[in-house]
Design an enzyme around this catalytic site. Structure first.
Site, PDB file in Angstrom:
ATOM      1  N   GLU A  69      28.096  58.751  26.734  1.00  0.00           N
ATOM      2  CA  GLU A  69      28.175  57.778  27.853  1.00  0.00           C
ATOM      3  C   GLU A  69      27.417  58.225  29.104  1.00  0.00           C
ATOM      4  N   TYR A  84      27.621  61.295  30.587  1.00  0.00           N
ATOM      5  CA  TYR A  84      28.276  62.340  31.385  1.00  0.00           C
ATOM      6  C   TYR A  84      27.535  63.677  31.213  1.00  0.00           C
ATOM      7  N   ARG A  93      32.470  63.907  20.944  1.00  0.00           N
ATOM      8  CA  ARG A  93      31.972  62.525  21.121  1.00  0.00           C
ATOM      9  C   ARG A  93      30.478  62.617  21.380  1.00  0.00           C
ATOM     10  N   HIS A 139      26.684  54.727  30.810  1.00  0.00           N
ATOM     11  CA  HIS A 139      27.237  53.775  31.779  1.00  0.00           C
ATOM     12  C   HIS A 139      26.132  53.067  32.558  1.00  0.00           C
ATOM     13  N   GLN A 146      38.969  42.754  32.443  1.00  0.00           N
ATOM     14  CA  GLN A 146      39.441  42.385  33.781  1.00  0.00           C
ATOM     15  C   GLN A 146      40.509  43.313  34.343  1.00  0.00           C
TER      16      GLN A 146
HETATM   17  P1  FAD Z   1      46.750  26.101  32.588  1.00  0.00           P
HETATM   18  O1  FAD Z   1      46.029  26.991  31.681  1.00  0.00           O
HETATM   19  O2  FAD Z   1      45.965  25.107  33.340  1.00  0.00           O
HETATM   20  O3  FAD Z   1      47.878  25.365  31.751  1.00  0.00           O
HETATM   21  C1  FAD Z   1      48.648  24.319  32.273  1.00  0.00           C
HETATM   22  C2  FAD Z   1      49.163  23.467  31.122  1.00  0.00           C
HETATM   23  O4  FAD Z   1      50.148  22.563  31.598  1.00  0.00           O
HETATM   24  C3  FAD Z   1      48.098  22.599  30.482  1.00  0.00           C
HETATM   25  O5  FAD Z   1      48.040  22.861  29.090  1.00  0.00           O
HETATM   26  C4  FAD Z   1      48.522  21.178  30.790  1.00  0.00           C
HETATM   27  O6  FAD Z   1      48.172  20.284  29.757  1.00  0.00           O
HETATM   28  C5  FAD Z   1      50.014  21.335  30.919  1.00  0.00           C
HETATM   29  N1  FAD Z   1      50.686  20.278  31.715  1.00  0.00           N
HETATM   30  C6  FAD Z   1      50.348  19.861  32.970  1.00  0.00           C
HETATM   31  N2  FAD Z   1      51.232  18.902  33.367  1.00  0.00           N
HETATM   32  C7  FAD Z   1      52.128  18.757  32.384  1.00  0.00           C
HETATM   33  C8  FAD Z   1      53.283  17.941  32.225  1.00  0.00           C
HETATM   34  N3  FAD Z   1      53.715  17.110  33.176  1.00  0.00           N
HETATM   35  N4  FAD Z   1      53.977  18.022  31.062  1.00  0.00           N
HETATM   36  C9  FAD Z   1      53.581  18.867  30.090  1.00  0.00           C
HETATM   37  N5  FAD Z   1      52.500  19.658  30.198  1.00  0.00           N
HETATM   38  C10 FAD Z   1      51.788  19.611  31.329  1.00  0.00           C
HETATM   39  N6  FAD Z   1      40.700  33.382  33.544  1.00  0.00           N
HETATM   40  C11 FAD Z   1      40.526  34.675  33.428  1.00  0.00           C
HETATM   41  O7  FAD Z   1      41.362  35.436  33.888  1.00  0.00           O
HETATM   42  N7  FAD Z   1      39.428  35.186  32.801  1.00  0.00           N
HETATM   43  C12 FAD Z   1      38.477  34.399  32.280  1.00  0.00           C
HETATM   44  O8  FAD Z   1      37.497  34.891  31.740  1.00  0.00           O
HETATM   45  C13 FAD Z   1      38.646  33.012  32.383  1.00  0.00           C
HETATM   46  N8  FAD Z   1      37.733  32.182  31.884  1.00  0.00           N
HETATM   47  C14 FAD Z   1      37.902  30.842  32.026  1.00  0.00           C
HETATM   48  C15 FAD Z   1      36.938  29.996  31.520  1.00  0.00           C
HETATM   49  C16 FAD Z   1      37.079  28.628  31.640  1.00  0.00           C
HETATM   50  C17 FAD Z   1      36.007  27.730  31.107  1.00  0.00           C
HETATM   51  C18 FAD Z   1      38.231  28.085  32.270  1.00  0.00           C
HETATM   52  C19 FAD Z   1      38.407  26.604  32.407  1.00  0.00           C
HETATM   53  C20 FAD Z   1      39.194  28.933  32.775  1.00  0.00           C
HETATM   54  C21 FAD Z   1      39.037  30.312  32.670  1.00  0.00           C
HETATM   55  N9  FAD Z   1      39.965  31.193  33.194  1.00  0.00           N
HETATM   56  C22 FAD Z   1      39.795  32.526  33.046  1.00  0.00           C
HETATM   57  C23 FAD Z   1      41.105  30.716  33.991  1.00  0.00           C
HETATM   58  C24 FAD Z   1      42.414  30.754  33.196  1.00  0.00           C
HETATM   59  O9  FAD Z   1      42.256  30.044  32.012  1.00  0.00           O
HETATM   60  C25 FAD Z   1      43.514  30.196  34.068  1.00  0.00           C
HETATM   61  O10 FAD Z   1      43.705  31.051  35.162  1.00  0.00           O
HETATM   62  C26 FAD Z   1      44.824  30.068  33.310  1.00  0.00           C
HETATM   63  O11 FAD Z   1      44.662  29.241  32.187  1.00  0.00           O
HETATM   64  C27 FAD Z   1      45.890  29.482  34.202  1.00  0.00           C
HETATM   65  O12 FAD Z   1      47.048  29.397  33.445  1.00  0.00           O
HETATM   66  P2  FAD Z   1      48.210  28.352  33.747  1.00  0.00           P
HETATM   67  O13 FAD Z   1      49.184  28.527  32.655  1.00  0.00           O
HETATM   68  O14 FAD Z   1      48.672  28.522  35.141  1.00  0.00           O
HETATM   69  O15 FAD Z   1      47.547  26.914  33.692  1.00  0.00           O
HETATM   70  P1  NAP Z   2      36.206  29.858  41.990  1.00  0.00           P
HETATM   71  O1  NAP Z   2      35.883  31.168  41.398  1.00  0.00           O
HETATM   72  O2  NAP Z   2      37.071  29.808  43.170  1.00  0.00           O
HETATM   73  O3  NAP Z   2      34.813  29.154  42.331  1.00  0.00           O
HETATM   74  C1  NAP Z   2      34.738  27.905  42.926  1.00  0.00           C
HETATM   75  C2  NAP Z   2      33.279  27.607  43.293  1.00  0.00           C
HETATM   76  O4  NAP Z   2      33.216  26.320  43.831  1.00  0.00           O
HETATM   77  C3  NAP Z   2      32.707  28.548  44.290  1.00  0.00           C
HETATM   78  O5  NAP Z   2      31.418  28.892  43.848  1.00  0.00           O
HETATM   79  C4  NAP Z   2      32.647  27.755  45.598  1.00  0.00           C
HETATM   80  O6  NAP Z   2      31.458  28.195  46.203  1.00  0.00           O
HETATM   81  C5  NAP Z   2      32.590  26.318  45.117  1.00  0.00           C
HETATM   82  N1  NAP Z   2      33.342  25.380  45.945  1.00  0.00           N
HETATM   83  C6  NAP Z   2      34.598  25.495  46.427  1.00  0.00           C
HETATM   84  N2  NAP Z   2      34.963  24.403  47.116  1.00  0.00           N
HETATM   85  C7  NAP Z   2      33.909  23.565  47.079  1.00  0.00           C
HETATM   86  C8  NAP Z   2      33.665  22.272  47.623  1.00  0.00           C
HETATM   87  N3  NAP Z   2      34.581  21.633  48.343  1.00  0.00           N
HETATM   88  N4  NAP Z   2      32.462  21.701  47.413  1.00  0.00           N
HETATM   89  C9  NAP Z   2      31.515  22.342  46.691  1.00  0.00           C
HETATM   90  N5  NAP Z   2      31.691  23.563  46.157  1.00  0.00           N
HETATM   91  C10 NAP Z   2      32.877  24.171  46.349  1.00  0.00           C
HETATM   92  O7  NAP Z   2      36.883  28.930  40.920  1.00  0.00           O
HETATM   93  P2  NAP Z   2      36.518  28.593  39.415  1.00  0.00           P
HETATM   94  O8  NAP Z   2      35.115  28.871  39.096  1.00  0.00           O
HETATM   95  O9  NAP Z   2      37.040  27.209  39.243  1.00  0.00           O
HETATM   96  O10 NAP Z   2      37.415  29.571  38.580  1.00  0.00           O
HETATM   97  C11 NAP Z   2      38.845  29.458  38.606  1.00  0.00           C
HETATM   98  C12 NAP Z   2      39.469  30.781  38.278  1.00  0.00           C
HETATM   99  O11 NAP Z   2      39.257  31.060  36.903  1.00  0.00           O
HETATM  100  C13 NAP Z   2      38.825  31.875  39.071  1.00  0.00           C
HETATM  101  O12 NAP Z   2      39.644  32.283  40.132  1.00  0.00           O
HETATM  102  C14 NAP Z   2      38.617  32.983  38.081  1.00  0.00           C
HETATM  103  O13 NAP Z   2      39.460  34.074  38.327  1.00  0.00           O
HETATM  104  C15 NAP Z   2      38.948  32.426  36.731  1.00  0.00           C
HETATM  105  N6  NAP Z   2      37.773  32.612  35.867  1.00  0.00           N
HETATM  106  C16 NAP Z   2      37.342  33.858  35.626  1.00  0.00           C
HETATM  107  C17 NAP Z   2      36.238  34.047  34.833  1.00  0.00           C
HETATM  108  C18 NAP Z   2      35.735  35.440  34.525  1.00  0.00           C
HETATM  109  O14 NAP Z   2      34.720  35.577  33.882  1.00  0.00           O
HETATM  110  N7  NAP Z   2      36.397  36.483  34.955  1.00  0.00           N
HETATM  111  C19 NAP Z   2      35.588  32.992  34.274  1.00  0.00           C
HETATM  112  C20 NAP Z   2      36.057  31.714  34.552  1.00  0.00           C
HETATM  113  C21 NAP Z   2      37.153  31.541  35.361  1.00  0.00           C
HETATM  114  P3  NAP Z   2      30.999  27.755  47.652  1.00  0.00           P
HETATM  115  O15 NAP Z   2      32.242  27.540  48.444  1.00  0.00           O
HETATM  116  O16 NAP Z   2      30.131  28.866  48.138  1.00  0.00           O
HETATM  117  O17 NAP Z   2      30.206  26.517  47.419  1.00  0.00           O
HETATM  118 FE1  SF4 Z   3      41.278  45.231  28.850  1.00  0.00          FE
HETATM  119 FE2  SF4 Z   3      43.435  43.891  28.081  1.00  0.00          FE
HETATM  120 FE3  SF4 Z   3      41.150  42.565  28.618  1.00  0.00          FE
HETATM  121 FE4  SF4 Z   3      41.402  44.115  26.423  1.00  0.00          FE
HETATM  122  S1  SF4 Z   3      42.527  42.228  26.884  1.00  0.00           S
HETATM  123  S2  SF4 Z   3      39.692  44.098  27.819  1.00  0.00           S
HETATM  124  S3  SF4 Z   3      42.652  45.770  27.196  1.00  0.00           S
HETATM  125  S4  SF4 Z   3      42.395  43.741  30.062  1.00  0.00           S
END
Ligand code: FAD
Ligand code: NAP
Ligand code: SF4
Length: 679
Positions: free
Chosen positions: A167, A169, A217, A255, A342
């Site tokens: 890595e 080191y 390693r 790294h 993460q």
């Molecule tokens: P949600 O996942 O939004 O789940 C809420 C659920 O409640 C839904 O299934 C909805 O259908 C249900 N629901 C709502 N209202 C009702 C009702 N009245 N009755 C019954 N069911 C209902 N996070 C990361 O940490 N790392 C990532 O890499 C990452 N990548 C992402 C990529 C994408 C494309 C997206 C969209 C999100 C990503 N996220 C990522 C964000 C992550 O998925 C969310 O932070 C997480 O899913 C939030 O979990 P939650 O349970 O609060 O809500």
């Molecule tokens: P986000 O990370 O908060 O990004 C929102 C984006 O929208 C920002 O780029 C912001 O940039 C823009 N924005 C905010 N308000 C706006 C407005 N009124 N008009 C126009 N642009 C606006 O949120 P997200 O992309 O929806 O992701 C949601 C969560 O999912 C994140 O917090 C993240 O942790 C998680 N997630 C993580 C990953 C990962 O790879 N780790 C991947 C997907 C999701 P400006 O304000 O500069 O325009």
């Molecule tokens: Fe790290 Fe857990 Fe994500 Fe695996 S799932 S990469 S152990 S945080």
């Protein structure tokens, strides 16, 4: 007896003076717990994994002297009192029938402190510090320090050590011409560059004795310019065999390499071919590594003869019982590591303690013990609304505590936004978390109601003691003139394939979801290790030093503009260890990153913007809105008014800064907080 499910994985490995019960190595992972003065939490962490049946574990890196520290005051093994403090760890592991080796790691020029040293005074591209060149005397002393650390490791009760020679080191820095420009006996021709590695091994063997396990390693693929050639890897492996190593572990990538080697976009087992290449050149058992996260992949590597053992690191953070579940044919119950980095590596690189996104108990074994089923919870009805990560985690936990849990989900599938995430090329692993929770819910007898969007009245009528609102979020719709134009799509419509998307696309918002949507639009679905090697320029014929080849990423041919209002570099809030790879993958596909953008209007022409004081029209077919999210908790008020106890978790609680780690942890903690209430 041969294991019926994974016969190669659970075959013992006889090393002469000791026998490992299976072929699973828990690879070294720095968690931050090893840097504590009191190692109680580290002991509990390893004891849980030993109980889970892994064959052998390796600790996070421990320095043989102060100069070798990764960071000021990180772990070192230099005195008998330090050795004594580790006894709590080794005794806890042995009490569970496990085996553990201490990793000896000298950071060299990767050290984050001003005492750093290296064979040559060359600053690493990922470090702010320039190292001091080691004098021949310091080199000799450092070799002795490795020997002393091994002797102390033995005194501490460890079963062996792993010498960290990969890595990038210190030991690796001596081996590769990239970092070793010396002209004395420690630099120049390969045998001189290998001398430090070999002398360290000899000192360790001499001080620790013959009945002590030594893993080396070895960096088998540096993935940096002026790295080792394949012939050098073979020659060094043979020298290590001759000088007393028991096992050779595979190191992949420095790294500072600009090729992702353990991120989710790396296909499973993508580097086992490197270990396989060394087979036959040495008789030592070889360990394959990197992105092996299921027993199936591990078994496949062993059965095909690519390696004698497999090293999994993060998968044991995600599930301490990985080995036991696999051995008992319960692989579907494994909480699979989704390679997000993460909560583990990103945290460590930010100087914090590691955890795990899918397993909030990882590294907190003493703080968050497993839930126990309590008879007094039987019949206590709890509703969980929403089956995203937050709701799934809470419902599973409550079910395991013996509550009568009703989980309502509006759509026809479990997983919430993970069902969108799993569609992103390189994020397919997110599906595993949904599978894991599905099994947990079933085992915990949670009643699941899919396709049930519940109203407040439904819940009031349901006679529940408490309601957990895990209803997630709704995408934010910015108030740009023309936002209702047919060119405008939501990320949900795009990712679910509900609307066709044209060839020229602007994305409003460059957060995690904006980057993911850009990836979805530009990167064809990943089809395997060959595509990955072509994309990142890894030479499978290994004819160049470091194994670098030319890059030719596959693309969908779309033109994409990723936009944000904030000025400056984009994607700064993506993960520390993965963000650069996301940016690079999009750059490879010609994605335009435009920051400091003002959105003026959307019409038939496209998106009108102002940037650097100039107005412009982006003539695109579609504009995808990825502008963040707002909490969805419209049920909270009517439920509270009806007198119900309501808990809001995950996105429903707070959409800002939401990620799945917080959602899953809030689910767990909320379940634990409901537990003590009496009906
Ligand atoms: P949600 O996942 O939004 O789940 C809420 C659920 O409640 C839904 O299934 C909805 O259908 C249900 N629901 C709502 N209202 C009702 C009702 N009245 N009755 C019954 N069911 C209902 N996070 C990361 O940490 N790392 C990532 O890499 C990452 N990548 C992402 C990529 C994408 C494309 C997206 C969209 C999100 C990503 N996220 C990522 C964000 C992550 O998925 C969310 O932070 C997480 O899913 C939030 O979990 P939650 O349970 O609060 O809500
Ligand atoms: P986000 O990370 O908060 O990004 C929102 C984006 O929208 C920002 O780029 C912001 O940039 C823009 N924005 C905010 N308000 C706006 C407005 N009124 N008009 C126009 N642009 C606006 O949120 P997200 O992309 O929806 O992701 C949601 C969560 O999912 C994140 O917090 C993240 O942790 C998680 N997630 C993580 C990953 C990962 O790879 N780790 C991947 C997907 C999701 P400006 O304000 O500069 O325009
Ligand atoms: Fe790290 Fe857990 Fe994500 Fe695996 S799932 S990469 S152990 S945080």
């Amino acid at each position: 007896m041969t294991n019926a499910f994974y016969p190669h994985l659970f075959a013992p490995l006889d090393l002469g003076f000791t026998t490992l019960p299976n072929r699973l190595l828990m690879g070294s992972m720095h968690t931050g717990l090893e840097d504590h003065r009191d190692l109680t939490r580290l002991a509990a962490y390893f004891a849980a994994r030993a109980r889970g049946g892994v064959g052998l574990m390796v600790t996070g890196g421990v320095a043989p002297n102060r100069r070798g520290w990764l960071a000021p005051f990180s772990a070192k093994m230099t005195t008998t009192s330090e050795a004594r403090r580790h006894r709590i760890v080794t005794e806890a592991v042995h009490a569970e029938g496990g085996k553990i080796a201490l990793q000896l790691l000298h950071a060299g020029r990767y050290a984050m402190h001003p005492l750093l040293v290296a064979p040559s005074p060359l600053r690493a591209p990922i470090s702010p510090f320039r190292p001091w060149e080691m004098s021949p005397r310091l080199i000799r002393e450092t070799i002795q320090d490795f020997g002393r650390a091994a002797a102390l490791a033995r005194e501490a009760g460890y079963d062996g050590v792993e010498i960290m020679g990969s890595e990038g080191y210190l030991i690796n820095q001596f081996i590769a011409p990239r970092t070793n420009k010396r002209t004395d006996e420690w630099g120049g021709p390969p045998e001189n560059r290998f001398r430090f590695a070999v002398e360290v091994l000899r000192a360790v063997r001499q001080r620790a004795g013959n009945d002590f396990l030594i893993i080396f390693r070895l960096s088998m693929l540096d993935l940096v310019e002026e790295g080792s050639s394949w012939d050098e890897v073979v020659a060094l492996a043979q020298a290590l065999e001759k000088n007393g190593a028991d096992l050779l572990n595979t190191g992949i990538g420095w790294h500072e390499a600009r090729i992702p080697t353990i991120a989710a976009a790396v296909p499973r087992g993508a580097f086992s071919w490197v270990t396989a290449r060394l087979r036959g050149a040495v008789r030592l058992p070889l360990i394959a590594t990197n992105r092996i996260n299921t027993p199936e992949k591990a078994e496949e590597i062993l059965a095909s003869g690519q390696a004698d053992m497999v090293s999994l690191a993060r998968p044991f953070l995600a599930d301490a019982d990985f080995a036991r579940k696999a051995r008992e044919g319960r692989a579907a119950e494994i909480n699979t590591c989704i390679a997000c980095n993460q909560a583990c590596l990103d945290r460590i690189f930010a100087g914090k303690e590691a955890g795990c996104l899918v397993n909030p108990r990882a590294c907190r074994e003493t703080l968050l013990p497993p839930a126990t089923r309590r008879p007094e919870n039987a019949g206590r009805r709890i509703a969980v609304v929403g089956a995203g990560p937050a709701g799934l985690s809470c419902a599973a936990e409550l079910g395991e505590m013996g509550f009568d849990v009703h989980l309502f989900e509006a759509t026809h599938e479990l997983g919430g936004q993970f069902n969108l995430a799993k569609r992103i090329p390189g994020k397919e692993e997110f599906a595993e978390t949904i599978r894991y929770f599905q099994n947990r819910l079933q085992k915990a007898c949670v009643q699941v109601f899919l396709g049930r969007r519940v109203s407040a009245q439904d819940l009031v009528d349901g006679n529940f003691e408490a309601v957990v609102l895990a209803t997630g979020v709704v995408p934010r719709r910015p108030s740009i003139p023309g936002i209702d134009h047919p060119k405008v799509l939501s990320y949900i419509e795009v990712l679910r394939g509900l609307k066709p998307v044209g060839d020229r696309v602007a994305i409003i918002g460059a957060g995690g979801i904006g980057f993911d949507v850009a990836t979805f639009l530009c990167v064809p679905p990943h089809s395997g290790p060959d595509d990955y090697r072509r994309e990142w320029g890894i030479d499978p014929t290994y004819t160049t030093r470091g194994g670098l080849g030319s890059t030719s990423p596959a693309t969908t041919g779309r033109r994409v503009w990723l936009l944000q209002r904030t000025k400056g570099k984009m994607g700064t809030r993506l993960g520390k260890t993965t963000g650069w790879a996301h940016r690079l993958a999009l750059k490879h596909r010609g994605v335009q990153f435009w920051s400091g953008v003002e959105y003026l209007q959307i019409d038939d022409q496209g998106l009108h913007i102002r940037r650097n004081g100039q107005t412009d029209v982006l003539q695109v077919d579609h504009i995808v809105i990825c502008a963040g999210q707002e909490p969805l908790r419209d049920l909270q008020q009517p439920l509270e008014e009806a007198g119900l106890r309501v808990y809001c978790i995950g996105g429903a609680h707070l959409a800002a800064e939401l990620d799945a780690e917080r959602a899953i942890e809030e689910g767990l903690r909320t379940a634990l907080s409901i537990g003590p209430h009496a009906t």
